[in-house]
Structure formats: structure tokens, C-alpha cells
Design a protein around this motif. Structure first.
Motif, PDB file in Angstrom:
ATOM      1  N   ARG A   1       0.871  -1.198   0.049  1.00  0.00           N
ATOM      2  CA  ARG A   1       0.064   0.131   0.022  1.00  0.00           C
ATOM      3  C   ARG A   1       0.821   1.410   0.092  1.00  0.00           C
ATOM      4  NH1 ARG A   1      -3.235  -3.147   3.483  1.00  0.00           N
ATOM      5  NH2 ARG A   1      -2.446  -1.928   5.330  1.00  0.00           N
ATOM      6  N   ARG A   2       1.849   1.399   0.777  1.00  0.00           N
ATOM      7  CA  ARG A   2       2.700   2.357   0.596  1.00  0.00           C
ATOM      8  C   ARG A   2       3.451   2.461  -0.553  1.00  0.00           C
ATOM      9  NH1 ARG A   2       4.825   4.607   6.220  1.00  0.00           N
ATOM     10  NH2 ARG A   2       2.847   3.815   7.307  1.00  0.00           N
ATOM     11  N   ILE A   3       3.999   1.606  -1.234  1.00  0.00           N
ATOM     12  CA  ILE A   3       4.642   1.477  -2.676  1.00  0.00           C
ATOM     13  C   ILE A   3       3.474   2.141  -3.696  1.00  0.00           C
ATOM     14  CG2 ILE A   3       5.317   0.390  -4.587  1.00  0.00           C
ATOM     15  CD1 ILE A   3       6.734  -1.833  -2.649  1.00  0.00           C
ATOM     16  N   ILE A   4       2.181   1.686  -3.553  1.00  0.00           N
ATOM     17  CA  ILE A   4       1.489   2.254  -4.258  1.00  0.00           C
ATOM     18  C   ILE A   4       1.043   4.066  -3.884  1.00  0.00           C
ATOM     19  CG2 ILE A   4      -1.308   2.450  -4.731  1.00  0.00           C
ATOM     20  CD1 ILE A   4      -0.986  -0.708  -4.467  1.00  0.00           C
ATOM     21  N   MET A   5       1.341   4.198  -2.956  1.00  0.00           N
ATOM     22  CA  MET A   5       1.050   5.648  -2.526  1.00  0.00           C
ATOM     23  C   MET A   5       2.259   6.551  -3.136  1.00  0.00           C
ATOM     24  SD  MET A   5      -0.673   5.443   1.353  1.00  0.00           S
ATOM     25  CE  MET A   5       0.347   6.429   2.002  1.00  0.00           C
ATOM     26  N   LYS A   6       3.358   5.933  -2.897  1.00  0.00           N
ATOM     27  CA  LYS A   6       4.607   6.600  -3.375  1.00  0.00           C
ATOM     28  C   LYS A   6       4.568   6.747  -5.017  1.00  0.00           C
ATOM     29  CE  LYS A   6       7.415   7.370   0.132  1.00  0.00           C
ATOM     30  NZ  LYS A   6       7.917   8.483   0.267  1.00  0.00           N
TER      31      LYS A   6
END
Length: 173
Positions: free
Chosen positions: A101-106
Motif C-alpha cells: 500500500r505504501r509503494i502504491i502511495m509513493k
């Protein structure tokens, strides 16, 4: 035997790095060096040219817990960066979900997939992560242009730089 004639020997190492322990590198080799070469002059390199002050500070807090080490005061040369975040997760699946999820946000905020790395201790750990990344549709390797999030072991990442790095599975239990 190399230094016997002229007593001229230069050794470079870091007692705080055990990343190559599997190849026989051990901190006690550096720590006990003056036992074998009592006239050796020690030069401690205290400047980190690669990492931001936030990373150097966070790493220092971990490294100072090592019982056997030379005392150092590492200073970052680079400008301030973003804070280091720590995720506490229930289990590996929770960790992989949160990292994805953090990768997608980045990526949504403009970071290219290839500027993101996920690092781990050994390649066995990556299999569960790969499954979850597939579920989220996050690219990680394959094409010849190298598009996708970089997945590699800690020692495989030596010398490389990324905009965003996740260290997974950092503690047992």
C-alpha cells in the motif's frame, strides 16, 4: 607474511557491518587487529557521504547496541532528508500488505517504480512478498529496461541508491 619485511600493511574494514558474515567477515577480526599488529595506527572514518542525517541517526541508535565495537560518532554529509519510518506489523502478511500500500502511495505521488527498493536478509523471504505484490499489481522485474520495484538482499544492494527503501522482516518474531 605480506607485511613481515617492511611492516607495511593497510587494512580497511567496518566492525559494525556483519552483512558479509556468511563469507567469513567478522567484527572481531577488526577489533582484535592490534593484538597481532600492536603498532598499527587506527584511522576512524566518521563521515557518511551517502545517507541523510535521519538515516545515519536511526542506524546509529541500532548500531550502538552492538556489544563489541569501536566507538564512533558518524556524521552525515548530505542534507536533511525524509524521516525514517518504522512499521510494527502483526505478521508477515500484514507487513507485505502495508508495504505494498505504501509503494502504491509513493507511485501515485510521483516516485517511479524503479526508484523504490524492498530489501531483505535472504532470497527465501521474497516469495511471500512476490505473491502479495502480484495481488496488488505492483511490477517487480522482468523486462529488460528494469521497470519495476527492485527486490534484493541487503548485501545485493550495497552501493546502490533509491528514493524510497523498505527493509522487511527485520526482527525475529
Amino acid at each position: 607474511m605480506l607485511a613481515r619485511k617492511n611492516k607495511n600493511l593497510c587494512v580497511v574494514g567496518d566492525d559494525d557491518q556483519s552483512i558479509y558474515g556468511f563469507r567469513g567477515a567478522r567484527p572481531d577480526i577488526m577489533l582484535g587487529f592490534t593484538n597481532y599488529y600492536p603498532c598499527a595506527k587506527q584511522i576512524i572514518l566518521e563521515y557518511n557521504y551517502r545517507s541523510t542525517p535521519q538515516i545515519v541517526r536511526c542506524a546509529g541508535l541500532l548500531i550502538e547496541k552492538n556489544r563489541k565495537r569501536f566507538s564512533k560518532n558518524i556524521k552525515a554529509v548530505r542534507e536533511d532528508g525524509k524521516p525514517v519510518g518504522i512499521l510494527e506489523c502483526r505478521d508477515r502478511r500484514d507487513e507485505y500488505d502495508r508495504v505494498c500500500r505504501r509503494i502504491i502511495m509513493k507511485v501515485i505521488s510521483g516516485t517511479a517504480h524503479e526508484d523504490i527498493a524492498v530489501l531483505y536478509r535472504n532470497n527465501i523471504i521474497q516469495w511471500g512478498l512476490l505473491h502479495v505484490m502480484d495481488e496488488y499489481g505492483i511490477p517487480y522485474s522482468g523486462d529488460k529496461e528494469g521497470h519495476g520495484v527492485k527486490l534484493m538482499t541487503y548485501h545485493g544492494s550495497k552501493g546502490l541508491e533509491f528514493s524510497c527503501v523498505f527493509l522487511i522482516d527485520c526482527n525475529k518474531g
